[in-house]
Write a protein that holds these residues in place. Structure first.
Motif, PDB file in Angstrom:
ATOM      1  N   UNK A 222       0.748  -1.236  -0.119  1.00 17.41           N
ATOM      2  CA  UNK A 222      -0.110  -0.013  -0.017  1.00 17.41           C
ATOM      3  C   UNK A 222       0.917   1.341  -0.015  1.00 17.41           C
ATOM      4  N   UNK A 223       0.217   2.352  -0.719  1.00 20.81           N
ATOM      5  CA  UNK A 223       1.078   3.513  -0.609  1.00 20.81           C
ATOM      6  C   UNK A 223       0.085   4.613  -0.112  1.00 20.81           C
ATOM      7  N   UNK A 224       0.315   5.553   0.628  1.00 21.84           N
ATOM      8  CA  UNK A 224      -0.372   6.745   1.159  1.00 21.84           C
ATOM      9  C   UNK A 224       0.331   7.991   0.992  1.00 21.84           C
ATOM     10  N   UNK A 239       0.956   7.801  -6.615  1.00 19.84           N
ATOM     11  CA  UNK A 239       1.124   6.771  -5.650  1.00 19.84           C
ATOM     12  C   UNK A 239       1.955   5.494  -6.407  1.00 19.84           C
ATOM     13  N   UNK A 240       2.577   4.853  -5.608  1.00 18.93           N
ATOM     14  CA  UNK A 240       3.430   3.592  -6.311  1.00 18.93           C
ATOM     15  C   UNK A 240       3.044   2.569  -5.292  1.00 18.93           C
ATOM     16  N   UNK A 241       2.630   1.431  -5.983  1.00 20.75           N
ATOM     17  CA  UNK A 241       2.518   0.038  -5.191  1.00 20.75           C
ATOM     18  C   UNK A 241       3.098  -0.950  -5.941  1.00 20.75           C
ATOM     19  N   UNK A 242       3.720  -1.790  -5.171  1.00 19.15           N
ATOM     20  CA  UNK A 242       4.305  -3.196  -5.821  1.00 19.15           C
ATOM     21  C   UNK A 242       3.740  -4.224  -5.366  1.00 19.15           C
ATOM     22  N   UNK A 243       3.938  -5.286  -6.099  1.00 17.92           N
ATOM     23  CA  UNK A 243       3.768  -6.629  -5.819  1.00 17.92           C
ATOM     24  C   UNK A 243       4.741  -7.067  -4.697  1.00 17.92           C
TER      25      UNK A 243
END
Length: 684
Positions: A222-224, A239-243
């Protein structure tokens, strides 16, 4: 300190630039529709089932807005303004803000009244619905202007790639914040939640302080970002999310998905449903509306998300004797018949001209239409025994349903263990049973199926269905638990052993926002090993163990289960038990392997506890001493199955086994026979 005590003096109303905001009450009020506390967190004391606030105001001649905060609403509560219905509280247990439009001309100079009361007053004894509602304000602007005082643009990426996801919006105190959206077919929005098909989102908010979260199901982090909005602001954020949870060779599936369009309850349209599926990172969703066949592929293509998953058409066979998900089905054929009187008829009525489909027993502990599939009146759970004489109608059962959770999260697992010990090759299933965009998140509980996952839009359905039938699955509710026996054998496989011991490896993974604290290993449903692990927020690997376990002289199945605390997260909240058996509730995350079948007697096949029980009772005949002697080499699960054979024949196990012999029996024999005798005492 309790959240609702801590924020009583916190004024959540945003910094608005228009006129005078009238705060009708700055605290939360505890209302109860019913006679007893619904959950332990609610005290016995309450303010009744009705809140009435009176006030004076400037009448004006324009639409205005009523804003309030609500919590734990799972029944219908009406909101009245000067005796006119403005609407109902949002049917959702989450802590959220709600807004209601007040028509022009409804406000008087004095004697105004806001009332909140149940749509139907509960008069019977028992638990009803406890809610907290309050922090109510009158805002002198139309609702649309309140929700669009400032605008926000968001991009969510994995590396450089925009991807479907879910954005969660809360105010500064963590309460879900409704958002203002204009018509955008690539978005699906509810209070505090927005799904985007493209990774881009555009929406409005009142002026104030907010936290925005981006995530994509249980495999992603999660990014916030925290933002401060003034009237007229336009804010752009990335925002950046990754697996964080690698699952190569496993496809994520939710086998229990509904739409409002076709099931008639909930709120998710066809288009919104495919957006939520893509936004939660599901790869093999099964569409299962009630007694109708539905094709969501046109909607997926329309929304531009069909490359992110492969749809399987199915149906929830909703009968008077239980609910069963069947798939895959032929959309050109009539739906399977739901007007059946026994489970044997479900087995016997497949679609003409189609391959045999999978059948899942849904929420076996829930009461629907005055029938509970695993009610103690007709099912002896420890033995997996039906007292109705019906054959189990499927090849799988739900052990976690995130939309209909159990007070005891292990109850359905124990039911599943009983079926396996009875000799039924039943796969465990995790599903969401979601009918909604946000109240129950699609894919919150899910099933991982052994299958190639390189191209989510073109998954080999035949390969996946064959793996599912073989039980090559894992069940996830926030965690993923992989079990390997003898270094090579996984769920659904027959593990060969050459010695009296074998190595068991268990690996638990999860996103950074979920924690695991314990790993357990079960043999024939009996806990044989357990180890605590550090409940950390590191991404990916949460813990792993390797144990050498002694192999008994008889075959067993092995299952690994990891558990962790239910952290309160605004973007991944737990649903309370659907039909609770207790007012206590402690949420948690779970990951479970499928069953690995150990060929301990080395005869090339797997024998169940029921198989051994039949052989032992046949061999002993009418000689209890011989039976008890032979049972010494077998575990509690075999003794339970022996009990299921003896009790119908003798009326009581102790009519066959004298107490003096019973006292000298092996401890696992006494335990198993006692468990069955107690579980079946009122049925036979």
């Amino acid at each position: 300190m309790n959240l609702f005590v801590r924020i009583v003096f916190f004024c959540w109303v945003p910094v608005l630039s228009y006129g005078q905001v009238i705060i009708l009450t700055d605290r939360l009020h505890h209302l109860r529709n019913g006679s007893q506390p619904q959950w332990d967190e609610f005290s016995v004391e309450n303010e009744g089932n009705r809140l009435r606030l009176t006030f004076s105001a400037e009448p004006g001649n324009q639409e205005k807005c009523l804003a309030l905060r609500q919590y734990n609403v799972n029944e219908k509560w009406k909101v009245l303004f000067n005796e006119q219905l403005l609407g109902e509280l949002v049917l959702d247990e989450k802590d959220m803000l709600s807004y209601f439009s007040i028509p022009k001309g409804l406000i008087r100079a004095s004697g105004n009244a806001v009332e909140i009361l149940p749509a139907v007053v509960m008069t019977a004894e028992g638990r009803g619905n406890d809610i907290r509602v309050g922090q109510i304000s009158l805002i002198p602007l139309p609702l649309e202007k309140v929700l669009h005082q400032a605008t926000v643009e968001i991009e969510v990426r994995e590396g450089n790639t925009l991807l479907p996801c879910r954005i969660t919006v809360t105010d500064a105190s963590g309460t879900l914040q409704p958002i203002g959206v204009t018509h955008n077919p690539a978005q699906a929005a509810r209070a505090g939640f927005l799904y985007t098909a493209t990774g881009k989102a555009h929406f409005g908010l009142p002026a104030g302080e907010y936290v925005l979260y981006a995530n994509r199901g249980t495999e992603y982090g999660v990014d916030s970002v925290r933002i401060f909005l003034k009237p007229g602001d336009h804010v752009e954020k990335k925002l950046f999310i990754r697996k964080e949870v690698p699952t190569p060779g496993w496809v994520s599936s939710d086998t229990h998905i509904h739409t409002f369009t076709h099931s008639g309850h909930g709120d998710a349209t066809d288009e919104e449903r495919v957006l939520t599926i893509a936004g939660e990172g599901l790869e093999l969703p099964v569409i299962t509306d009630h007694n109708v066949l539905v094709n969501l592929l046109p909607a997926a293509k329309k929304m531009g998300v069909n490359a992110f998953f492969t749809l399987i058409p199915g149906m929830e066979l909703t009968t008077s004797i239980g609910h069963f998900n069947v798939f895959p089905v032929d959309l050109d054929q009539p739906p399977p018949n739901h007007r059946v009187n026994s489970w044997d008829e479900i087995l016997g009525k497949k679609q003409t001209g189609t391959p045999e489909y999978n059948v899942i027993l849904n929420h076996a502990r829930d009461l629907h239409g005055d029938f509970r599939p695993f009610d103690a009146k007709h099912h002896v759970a420890p033995a997996g025994q039906s007292l109705l004489g019906w054959k189990f109608p499927g090849n799988s059962m739900e052990v976690i349903n995130s939309g209909a959770t159990q007070s005891d999260p292990m109850q359905l697992f124990r039911d599943w263990f009983g079926l396996l010990n009875r000799g039924l090759r039943v796969a465990p299933v995790g599903s969401s049973d979601s009918h909604t965009v946000s109240r129950y998140l699609v894919g919150q509980a899910r099933t991982y199926i052994r299958c190639g996952d390189e191209d989510p839009g073109n998954i080999n359905v035949s390969e996946a269905m064959e793996s599912f039938r073989q039980g090559k699955v894992m069940v996830s509710y926030g965690l993923v638990t992989e079990l390997t026996v003898g270094a090579v054998f996984g769920p659904g496989e027959l593990a060969q052993t050459a010695t009296k011991s074998t190595k068991v490896a268990i690996r638990v993974t999860g996103p950074s926002w979920a924690r695991a604290s314990r790993i357990s290993l079960y043999a024939n449903g009996i806990l044989i090993r357990q180890e605590k692990i550090e409940a950390s927020n590191r991404p990916g690997l949460k813990g792993e163990v390797s144990w050498d376990i002694q192999v008994p002289s008889h075959d067993v199945f092995l299952v690994a289960i990891a558990e962790g605390p239910g952290d309160k997260l605004p973007f991944w909240q737990f649903a309370r038990p659907y039909q609770p058996t207790s007012s206590a509730w402690s949420p948690g995350v779970i990951g479970a392997s499928g069953a690995v079948f150990v060929d301990a007697d080395r005869d090339g096949i797997w024998s169940s506890s029921w198989d051994y029980a039949q052989r032992l009772t046949d061999r002993a005949g009418d000689n209890p001493r011989r039976l008890l002697k032979n049972l010494r080499e077998y575990d509690e699960a075999v003794a339970i199955q022996v009990g299921s054979i003896l009790r119908p024949k003798y009326g009581s196990i102790f009519n066959f086994v004298p107490p003096r012999l019973f006292k000298r029996a092996a401890s696992q024999t006494r335990s198993g026979l006692g468990i069955y005798e107690q579980a079946s005492a009122d049925q036979l």
